[in-house]
Enzyme design. Structure first.
Site, short mmCIF file in Angstrom:
data_model
loop_
_atom_site.label_atom_id
_atom_site.label_comp_id
_atom_site.label_asym_id
_atom_site.label_seq_id
_atom_site.Cartn_x
_atom_site.Cartn_y
_atom_site.Cartn_z
N LYS A 76 -3.53 -9.45 8.27
CA LYS A 76 -3.48 -8.86 6.93
C LYS A 76 -2.20 -8.03 6.81
CE LYS A 76 -6.40 -6.01 3.87
NZ LYS A 76 -7.66 -5.24 3.76
N SER A 145 -10.24 -6.53 -0.23
CA SER A 145 -8.81 -6.57 -0.22
C SER A 145 -8.22 -7.55 0.79
CB SER A 145 -8.28 -5.17 0.12
OG SER A 145 -8.67 -4.79 1.42
N SER A 169 -14.06 -4.71 1.86
CA SER A 169 -12.89 -5.60 1.93
C SER A 169 -12.96 -6.69 2.98
CB SER A 169 -11.62 -4.78 2.16
OG SER A 169 -11.29 -4.05 1.02
#
Lengths: 427, 427
Positions: A76, A145, A169
């Site tokens: 990420k 996210s 997330s």
């Protein structure tokens, strides 16, 4: 899209170890999938094919074989990488090159893993989305996210991805994308080099296409044995927990929970209804208070110096955080502490809780990244959570269910998740 | 060296506010002291005079007046600054320019404060010292890891400095240098942008020359009212706590504690002997286990990629950390949790604990930065701690005493520290 049939991480690892596959060949498989699908899915923030292949060849010619030897992992874009840009989903850091690797990046590299590239995150892991689409339906959101991480794993572009959860997330995008998402107990995996959102909530976690895979990667990163193994002689005792947020569940989530309950009972497991203590009703608001109070401080620099480059959504959230007096933050922390202390009683007669992962199927891409409502309270409590995929909603989109264990009960939670996963997915 | 007689932060702030002093004039006072003493003391890692003065003039001509308006603050070189190098006490980051300010840096700037420069830290806040000398005796250490912050404040170069504590990195140097050091309750001040050493211990704190000054700066950084005020009608109840580490105390520390006890009793306060529960004996070892377990992961990148630039001392510590199995780390955390739960009982009949800050006077510079033995357990417990200066040892060097409050009892702890400080220092 057909359901994921790609090599699991564990299979890839075994094939490389036995010499049936090279890291380079595996990387080519992944890159082929990226070439075919990335124009539609847009999971990657940064990916340099030549470099990923070089790294794979370097691993192939290396004598040392770590526990992730030669395996590609997506990271990420909220984690620092010393050799790749780290944008945090914000124009402010479009060209940012950190001086070091985040702890998890260094640890996965030490174990022989390869950072295949950086995956799209929402703006600083809050709500303003990147461009990633749900691989099961490009008109829908993959969730956030950790949008790119969930989508890349779901689409077979990479067997493993790192994510983070501050509200919902990991679990929400895993549910929307139909993959396993694992948010460990708070603090289990080191956060050094992660761009902080809210320090008492930020948790590093893992995506993969099955449960042993998330356990294997999280095990390497945390220095623990997280290989799921539920003794055949023990049948799990599951507490069905509608949570105080149940009114947010759609018929699809209701149906998925019912199917999971039937599946558990059919396999001989126990399912009891669990009603959380009344004090848990306060947790949703407490999580929001704590998150915005801490975030408006974590992001003070960005707010003051680059306010014009923040989304209006994030600005509003930080403004709201600035208005929270310390006494309200302290009350929220007190609520959380009280509920954490009650968790022992909640788990007295059960091994895990079964609860919704998300309100339902992934909503339309244009509507944002969906609602973290079913994850917030568990993130605040710091419990281990696993999204177990395998069920679908009315439109055929994935709808996951969430297993939640007591703090530090990660291995048992993963083990029951594997038990359920294999039954839901015809294992 | 005579005891510090320089302007306190609160005096400086008032003089600027009333127009009796400009920020530029105050900065010149500070820079003059630096010019005279820095060649000996070596407190600063980075300091650009021209730039500090420019910033002061900019504040003088600014209409907005925040709560730290125009005041210079020294920042430990472990906090990121977007406009100054951030070296973390390591050659690895000699030229490192972060992309953003740490949360505390942004918040102090927002409040009108000026980052005067960056102060020397030991290597990544562990034990390998920088070149800073104790301003009271240049042959002695200022302590560490916040070496430059404590020394700069003690030497009158700056009224305020930021530090961090993971073992004893605020209280010990404050004691050696004869200044107030305040380590807040764990988590009170945001750590975003701080180079992590051990996430469950790292705590941001503050140095100044009196107690209201540390309260004022910490109050701004935490969004709380931390202005000490102990009602004249209430006399503090103090628990004299020799701690399980008492055998490490020298005669100087024993004497300082006795004098503090007499002072408290003379002023009408109560002093009771407090013996910590037996389980607290485990805390020292638990703190070490947790610190090295977390540190070897936080610094995985530096260890793997720049191992040749780490001191052998730090390398050995990280190697030791790598050898700690998760189960031992979990036991240490369990010990800490158990003792935290017992703290309520410890503080049942007292307002604060009185304990040693350090084993005695500052040791020789060549011998390292001294022993954090009297801070480790409190850092692990997460309690607020204040070093109260004013006493001296046999060689005339400062020897502080430590006041410790219950978690989140920061305001009361600071208030009693102010009560004691003013009595010890003839207020």
């Amino acid at each position: 899209m057909t359901p994921p049939t790609w090599r699991t991480a564990t299979d890839g690892l075994t094939a490389i170890r036995t010499g049936d596959l090279t890291s380079e060949a595996l990387m080519r498989e992944c890159l082929q999938r990226v070439a075919a699908r990335e124009p539609d899915v847009a999971a990657w923030q940064y990916l340099d094919e030549r470099r990923a292949l070089e790294e794979a060849r370097r691993r192939d010619s290396s004598a040392s074989q770590g526990p992730l030897h030669g395996m590609p992992v997506a990271v990420k874009d909220l984690f620092s990488t010393h050799d790749m840009p780290t944008g945090c989903g914000s124009a402010i850091y479009a060209d940012h090159r950190p001086a070091s690797d985040a702890a998890v990046v260094a640890l996965l590299r030490r174990a022989g893993g390869i950072v295949m590239g950086k995956t799209v995150t929402t703006e600083f892991a809050f709500y303003s989305p990147g461009g990633t689409r749900n691989p099961h339906d490009l008109e829908r959101t993959p969730g956030g996210s950790s949008s790119g991480s969930a989508a890349a794993v779901a689409d077979g572009m990479v067997p493993w991805a790192l994510g983070t959860q501050t509200a919902g997330s990991i679990i929400r995008p895993a549910s929307y994308c139909g993959v396993v998402g694992y948010k460990p107990t708070y603090g289990l995996i080191n956060t050094a080099g992660l761009k902080p959102a809210a320090w008492s909530l930020d948790t590093v976690g893992v995506f993969a296409r099955n449960v042993p895979d998330v356990g294997r990667l999280a095990g390497v990163l945390s220095g623990r044995d997280l290989a799921p193994s539920w003794p055949a002689t023990h049948l799990p005792r599951v507490g069905l927990c509608l949570t105080p947020q149940w009114e947010a569940a759609t018929a699809d989530t209701e149906q998925a929970l019912q199917e999971a309950v039937m599946c558990i009972r059919d396999a001989g497991g126990e399912v009891h209804n669990v009603r959380l203590p009344a004090s848990f009703d306060e947790l949703l608001a407490a999580q929001h208070t704590i998150m915005i109070y801490e975030a408006c401080r974590s992001l003070a620099f960005e707010r003051d110096r680059h306010g014009d480059q923040l989304s209006s959504q994030l600005k509003a959230l930080l403004d709201e955080g600035s208005g929270v007096p310390a006494v309200r933050y302290d009350q929220a922390r007190q609520t959380a502490r009280g509920c954490r202390a009650e968790l022992g009683r909640v788990f007295m007669d059960i091994d895990v809780l079964l609860a919704p992962s998300a309100p339902g199927e992934a909503p339309a891409h244009a509507a944002g990244t969906g609602d973290p409502v079913f994850s917030r309270i568990w993130t605040l409590l710091g419990t281990p959570c696993v999204n177990v995929p395998g069920l679908t909603g009315a439109s055929g989109m994935p709808v996951g269910v969430q297993l939640i264990g007591p703090r530090d009960g990660d291995l048992a939670t993963l083990s029951i998740a594997e038990w359920l996963f294999s039954r839901l997915n015809g294992g």
